[in-house]
Design a protein around this motif. Structure first.
Motif, PDB file in Angstrom:
ATOM      1  N   ASP A  68     -11.117   4.071   4.211  1.00 59.69           N
ATOM      2  CA  ASP A  68      -9.951   3.339   3.745  1.00 59.69           C
ATOM      3  C   ASP A  68      -9.110   4.158   2.769  1.00 59.69           C
ATOM      4  O   ASP A  68      -7.887   3.999   2.710  1.00 59.69           O
ATOM      5  N   GLY A  69      -9.750   5.032   1.996  1.00 55.37           N
ATOM      6  CA  GLY A  69      -8.997   5.874   1.072  1.00 55.37           C
ATOM      7  C   GLY A  69      -8.039   6.801   1.797  1.00 55.37           C
ATOM      8  O   GLY A  69      -6.898   7.013   1.357  1.00 55.37           O
ATOM      9  N   THR A  70      -8.489   7.358   2.912  1.00 54.32           N
ATOM     10  CA  THR A  70      -7.619   8.213   3.720  1.00 54.32           C
ATOM     11  C   THR A  70      -6.444   7.408   4.256  1.00 54.32           C
ATOM     12  O   THR A  70      -5.295   7.873   4.275  1.00 54.32           O
ATOM     13  N   MET A  71      -6.720   6.186   4.707  1.00 54.89           N
ATOM     14  CA  MET A  71      -5.659   5.316   5.211  1.00 54.89           C
ATOM     15  C   MET A  71      -4.667   4.971   4.110  1.00 54.89           C
ATOM     16  O   MET A  71      -3.445   4.993   4.315  1.00 54.89           O
ATOM     17  N   LEU A  72      -5.162   4.647   2.915  1.00 51.96           N
ATOM     18  CA  LEU A  72      -4.271   4.300   1.813  1.00 51.96           C
ATOM     19  C   LEU A  72      -3.297   5.439   1.509  1.00 51.96           C
ATOM     20  O   LEU A  72      -2.107   5.214   1.286  1.00 51.96           O
ATOM     21  N   GLY A  73      -3.823   6.659   1.522  1.00 51.72           N
ATOM     22  CA  GLY A  73      -2.994   7.807   1.166  1.00 51.72           C
ATOM     23  C   GLY A  73      -1.831   8.016   2.110  1.00 51.72           C
ATOM     24  O   GLY A  73      -0.706   8.305   1.694  1.00 51.72           O
ATOM     25  N   ILE A  74      -2.051   7.880   3.413  1.00 49.41           N
ATOM     26  CA  ILE A  74      -1.006   8.153   4.392  1.00 49.41           C
ATOM     27  C   ILE A  74      -0.176   6.908   4.690  1.00 49.41           C
ATOM     28  O   ILE A  74       1.020   7.010   5.005  1.00 49.41           O
ATOM     29  N   ALA A  75      -0.779   5.726   4.589  1.00 50.30           N
ATOM     30  CA  ALA A  75      -0.070   4.489   4.954  1.00 50.30           C
ATOM     31  C   ALA A  75       1.140   4.268   4.062  1.00 50.30           C
ATOM     32  O   ALA A  75       2.204   3.860   4.538  1.00 50.30           O
ATOM     33  N   ARG A  76       0.986   4.526   2.757  1.00 46.42           N
ATOM     34  CA  ARG A  76       2.108   4.334   1.837  1.00 46.42           C
ATOM     35  C   ARG A  76       3.293   5.215   2.219  1.00 46.42           C
ATOM     36  O   ARG A  76       4.453   4.837   2.052  1.00 46.42           O
ATOM     37  N   GLN A  77       2.989   6.393   2.738  1.00 45.92           N
ATOM     38  CA  GLN A  77       4.055   7.345   3.050  1.00 45.92           C
ATOM     39  C   GLN A  77       4.719   7.065   4.399  1.00 45.92           C
ATOM     40  O   GLN A  77       5.913   7.289   4.576  1.00 45.92           O
ATOM     41  N   LEU A  78       3.930   6.575   5.372  1.00 46.77           N
ATOM     42  CA  LEU A  78       4.477   6.369   6.713  1.00 46.77           C
ATOM     43  C   LEU A  78       5.090   4.986   6.922  1.00 46.77           C
ATOM     44  O   LEU A  78       5.820   4.775   7.898  1.00 46.77           O
ATOM     45  N   ALA A  79       4.809   4.048   6.011  1.00 45.70           N
ATOM     46  CA  ALA A  79       5.296   2.682   6.214  1.00 45.70           C
ATOM     47  C   ALA A  79       6.812   2.637   6.334  1.00 45.70           C
ATOM     48  O   ALA A  79       7.360   1.872   7.138  1.00 45.70           O
ATOM     49  N   ARG A  80       7.513   3.449   5.572  1.00 46.79           N
ATOM     50  CA  ARG A  80       8.983   3.380   5.597  1.00 46.79           C
ATOM     51  C   ARG A  80       9.575   3.851   6.915  1.00 46.79           C
ATOM     52  O   ARG A  80      10.739   3.567   7.219  1.00 46.79           O
ATOM     53  N   PHE A  81       8.783   4.560   7.730  1.00 48.98           N
ATOM     54  CA  PHE A  81       9.256   4.999   9.034  1.00 48.98           C
ATOM     55  C   PHE A  81       8.918   3.988  10.132  1.00 48.98           C
ATOM     56  O   PHE A  81       9.375   4.139  11.268  1.00 48.98           O
ATOM     57  N   GLY A  82       8.091   3.005   9.825  1.00 52.81           N
ATOM     58  CA  GLY A  82       7.676   2.040  10.833  1.00 52.81           C
ATOM     59  C   GLY A  82       6.669   2.597  11.819  1.00 52.81           C
ATOM     60  O   GLY A  82       6.446   1.996  12.882  1.00 52.81           O
ATOM     61  N   THR A  83       6.037   3.720  11.490  1.00 54.05           N
ATOM     62  CA  THR A  83       5.055   4.334  12.389  1.00 54.05           C
ATOM     63  C   THR A  83       3.768   3.510  12.414  1.00 54.05           C
ATOM     64  O   THR A  83       3.165   3.263  11.372  1.00 54.05           O
ATOM     65  N   PRO A  84       3.312   3.064  13.579  1.00 57.49           N
ATOM     66  CA  PRO A  84       2.049   2.320  13.627  1.00 57.49           C
ATOM     67  C   PRO A  84       0.860   3.243  13.394  1.00 57.49           C
ATOM     68  O   PRO A  84       0.905   4.427  13.761  1.00 57.49           O
ATOM     69  N   LEU A  85      -0.205   2.699  12.795  1.00 56.05           N
ATOM     70  CA  LEU A  85      -1.401   3.476  12.487  1.00 56.05           C
ATOM     71  C   LEU A  85      -2.635   2.801  13.052  1.00 56.05           C
ATOM     72  O   LEU A  85      -2.732   1.565  13.080  1.00 56.05           O
TER      73      LEU A  85
END
Length: 306
Positions: free
Chosen positions: A88-105
């Motif tokens: 989950d830590g890895t997800m937290l790090g990248i999710a905050r950055q990619l959310a503004r692009f609308g990229t699904p994870l």
């Protein structure tokens, strides 16, 4: 004599077309064995017909440069999907950055709990194959937008998926915080700290501080004190469409942490403003995913029940 006609060979149905053609991989590259795991996932994606790229730090730290290395903005602009391999830590790090692009994870779990990285590593091929072709459940998560103000000037900004935490320093003394919601005074709180958590973060630090778990569909924040001086000071659920202000009134060496991954030091008079981000995280899960299945599995509910 009727001539014998050989049977037609059995043919399998053609695979459905790919929903996600260009896929980026983000990995917990510090973990033992991560290079081979990431390389294996990249080979699987290539065999499925995907164009594969590695997130830049992942590529540089594993040496897997043959797939191409993309920065976060390049992933957001060019990739249809990001696979996050780790915890989950890895997800937290990248999710905050990619959310503004609308990229699904999609999260492939190599960590321990895995509340938001829910595809087991040993099952990724079976789980991902239909997902790449459009068979999945989508789950949108709210993010927190936070800022720190000093002398009417913004000195720090951050986005959090889990929580914003105001903590006392190493000295064995409490801090005092003035809390207001939408400009209305709530209380001066003396405690070791204060957590403001999203529904996603309600199963993290806020849970250990006695806060409730919020379903991801609930538009609310959990505000939970850490070891409060007044025992009647209990966690509360607040609407997420408002603004929470937390001012440091007293206390030494206090800091504000955002998802426990970025932080800033605070001085007396500093105000932390918490609002809902205009962006949302798009999480994809295998079809049939249930939030309650996750809670039951990760929190060991029903164990010992016949």
């Amino acid at each position: 004599m009727i001539p014998h006609t050989p049977p037609h060979p059995a043919t399998s149905a053609p695979a459905a077309p790919l929903r996600f053609k260009h896929v980026a991989i983000v990995g917990k590259y510090q973990a033992l064995g991560s290079r081979d795991a990431l390389d294996g996932i990249a080979h699987f994606l290539h065999d499925e017909g995907c164009d594969v790229a590695m997130e830049r730090d992942t590529a540089h730290n594993t040496g897997l440069m043959q797939y191409g290395a993309l920065g976060v903005e390049e992933i957001g602009a060019r990739c249809d999907l990001a696979l996050v391999v780790g915890g989950d830590g890895t997800m937290l790090g990248i999710a905050r950055q990619l959310a503004r692009f609308g990229t699904p994870l999609v999260g492939i779990n190599q960590g321990r709990l895995g509340f938001i990285t829910d595809v087991p590593y040993g099952e990724y091929a079976d789980k991902l194959r239909p997902m790449l072709r459009g068979t999945f459940d989508e789950d949108r998560r709210a993010l927190i937008e936070a800022s720190v103000w000093r002398d009417e000037r913004c000195v720090f900004k951050a986005t959090a998926l889990n929580d914003v935490v105001v903590n006392r320093g190493p000295a064995a003394s409490m801090i005092e915080l003035r809390v207001a919601v939408d400009g209305r005074f709530v209380a001066n709180q003396r405690a070791d700290g204060l957590i403001i958590a999203s529904p996603t973060g309600s199963t993290a630090y806020a849970l250990s501080a006695g806060g409730p778990m919020l379903h991801p569909a609930i538009a609310g924040w959990v505000m939970a004190p850490i070891a409060p001086h007044t025992l009647s000071n209990r966690p509360i659920v607040l609407p997420s469409d408002g603004e929470i202000s937390v001012e440091l009134v007293a206390g030494k060496d206090a800091s504000a942490n955002f998802d426990m991954q970025t932080f800033t030091e605070l001085t007396h008079g500093d105000r932390i403003i918490v609002k809902r981000s205009p962006h949302q995280l798009r999480l994809l899960h295998p079809t049939g995913w249930s939030y309650f299945d996750t809670l039951r599995k990760k929190l060991h509910w029903n164990e010992g029940v016949a």
